[in-house]
Design an enzyme around this catalytic site. Sequence first.
Site, PDB file in Angstrom:
ATOM      1  N   ARG A 136      43.440  39.929  27.153  1.00  0.00           N
ATOM      2  CA  ARG A 136      42.421  40.492  28.034  1.00  0.00           C
ATOM      3  C   ARG A 136      41.791  41.738  27.414  1.00  0.00           C
ATOM      4  O   ARG A 136      40.589  41.974  27.558  1.00  0.00           O
ATOM      5  CB  ARG A 136      43.023  40.802  29.412  1.00  0.00           C
ATOM      6  CG  ARG A 136      41.958  41.121  30.448  1.00  0.00           C
ATOM      7  CD  ARG A 136      42.515  41.178  31.843  1.00  0.00           C
ATOM      8  NE  ARG A 136      43.482  42.258  31.994  1.00  0.00           N
ATOM      9  CZ  ARG A 136      44.247  42.425  33.070  1.00  0.00           C
ATOM     10  NH1 ARG A 136      44.167  41.579  34.093  1.00  0.00           N
ATOM     11  NH2 ARG A 136      45.097  43.424  33.141  1.00  0.00           N
ATOM     12  N   LYS A 175      38.108  44.903  31.770  1.00  0.00           N
ATOM     13  CA  LYS A 175      38.845  46.053  32.321  1.00  0.00           C
ATOM     14  C   LYS A 175      38.356  47.310  31.596  1.00  0.00           C
ATOM     15  O   LYS A 175      38.978  47.770  30.641  1.00  0.00           O
ATOM     16  CB  LYS A 175      40.350  45.837  32.138  1.00  0.00           C
ATOM     17  CG  LYS A 175      41.181  46.532  33.204  1.00  0.00           C
ATOM     18  CD  LYS A 175      42.616  46.049  33.199  1.00  0.00           C
ATOM     19  CE  LYS A 175      43.456  46.834  34.184  1.00  0.00           C
ATOM     20  NZ  LYS A 175      43.237  46.414  35.574  1.00  0.00           N
ATOM     21  N   GLU A 189      36.642  41.028  45.194  1.00  0.00           N
ATOM     22  CA  GLU A 189      38.015  41.521  45.088  1.00  0.00           C
ATOM     23  C   GLU A 189      38.123  42.920  45.671  1.00  0.00           C
ATOM     24  O   GLU A 189      37.125  43.514  46.081  1.00  0.00           O
ATOM     25  CB  GLU A 189      38.498  41.498  43.639  1.00  0.00           C
ATOM     26  CG  GLU A 189      37.728  42.401  42.701  1.00  0.00           C
ATOM     27  CD  GLU A 189      38.369  42.483  41.308  1.00  0.00           C
ATOM     28  OE1 GLU A 189      39.611  42.449  41.205  1.00  0.00           O
ATOM     29  OE2 GLU A 189      37.622  42.600  40.327  1.00  0.00           O
TER      30      GLU A 189
HETATM   31  C1  LIG Z   1      43.704  45.556  36.610  1.00  0.00           C
HETATM   32  C2  LIG Z   1      42.872  44.996  37.711  1.00  0.00           C
HETATM   33  C3  LIG Z   1      43.352  43.982  38.561  1.00  0.00           C
HETATM   34  C4  LIG Z   1      44.757  43.458  38.505  1.00  0.00           C
HETATM   35  O1  LIG Z   1      45.068  42.815  37.310  1.00  0.00           O
HETATM   36  P1  LIG Z   1      46.583  42.570  36.904  1.00  0.00           P
HETATM   37  O2  LIG Z   1      46.490  41.979  35.554  1.00  0.00           O
HETATM   38  O3  LIG Z   1      47.156  41.616  37.883  1.00  0.00           O
HETATM   39  O4  LIG Z   1      47.270  43.880  36.945  1.00  0.00           O
HETATM   40  C5  LIG Z   1      42.485  43.474  39.521  1.00  0.00           C
HETATM   41  N1  LIG Z   1      41.233  43.958  39.669  1.00  0.00           N
HETATM   42  C6  LIG Z   1      40.749  44.933  38.890  1.00  0.00           C
HETATM   43  C7  LIG Z   1      39.366  45.414  39.111  1.00  0.00           C
HETATM   44  C8  LIG Z   1      41.555  45.480  37.878  1.00  0.00           C
HETATM   45  O5  LIG Z   1      41.065  46.462  37.114  1.00  0.00           O
END
Ligand SMILES: *Cc1c(COP(=O)(O)O)cnc(C)c1O
Length: 340
Positions: free
Chosen positions: A80, A183, A220
Amino acid sequence: MQNIDWGSLPFGYYPTNYNVRCYYRNGEWGELEYCSETTINIHMAATCLHYGQEAFEGLKAHRGVDGKVRIFRLDENAKRLQSSCDGICMPRFPMEKFEEAMIKCVQLNKDFIPTYESGASLYLRPLIIGTGARVGVKPADEYLFIVFATPVGPYFKGGFQANPYVITRKYDRSAPLGTGIYKVGGNYAASLRAHVEACHGGQYACEFYLDAKEKKYIDEAGAANFFAVKDNTYITPQSTSILPSITNKSLMQIAETLGMKVERRPVAEEELSTFEEAGACGTAAVISPISRIDDPETGKSYQFGDGTPGPWSRKLYKKLRGIQTGLEKDEFGWNTIVEI
Ligand SMILES: *Cc1c(COP(=O)(O)O)cnc(C)c1O
């Protein structure tokens, strides 16, 4: 081992001994360096400061019931991060180097890995920043990778609990073809105002975003994916502006092994009223069950179950935590065991 009250640590920064760094110069990543400094010295014209060239990750190392230390799905975080690098024109950090840096960071900070009994864990925060000096808008020519470790307390101190969430219609987190799938720090800067306005009154755990284009579908929560359960089916939104959560991906796989159906598709807001259970999922809490989602601008409110975590949420949570802590067989090969 440090003499720390692991069980009362918050999800915050607690100083540890070392961090691991790596510099990208002259077109290539250098060797990993081990560092005890907590600060970094960068040029004032670095692209991370002006143009937000920054990406990060978040993952955890858990001390298991058998005393072994396991890092959860670190290959997924490595992939990722590479995708985030592609998304904002940074050089990919190599998979093997990422793995080596995570393991080394856990080993160097072994005294800060919380006990199994505390429910706490060692959080790893890798990041990459553009450090090359630029004034015009273009990618940097130099980068810095860092990973630091910090022990974080158990998310549910008083046991697994459900919380109310709130839909924010005033602000968008990311556009349909924007950077929501990466991210990157910029998405968080864009969400801070919505988060502060929606949640700092103390009434809600977190804000929820609808799709930016139609304001019709659930995207989300601020830093966690959404899932819901009805008719023994695990349902999670599909959208081009959601961050692909590794916890969500894992829960989908576990749901199938528990005999649930799994659906990944657009979820319209009205459908919320039909769900038996709902939750937010991410590394910090695994599952944060949702008791209710309010939509203050329309006056609608959606309640899930009786306000306590539902049976499927409990089962999914128990299984995933079990795999992370060695209580359950790691049937998918998700853990990397760290020699301490
Ligand atoms: C990090 C993150 C998540 C959760 O991801 P995980 O890999 O399960 O920790 C969900 N939404 C956003 C916007 C994020 O930055």
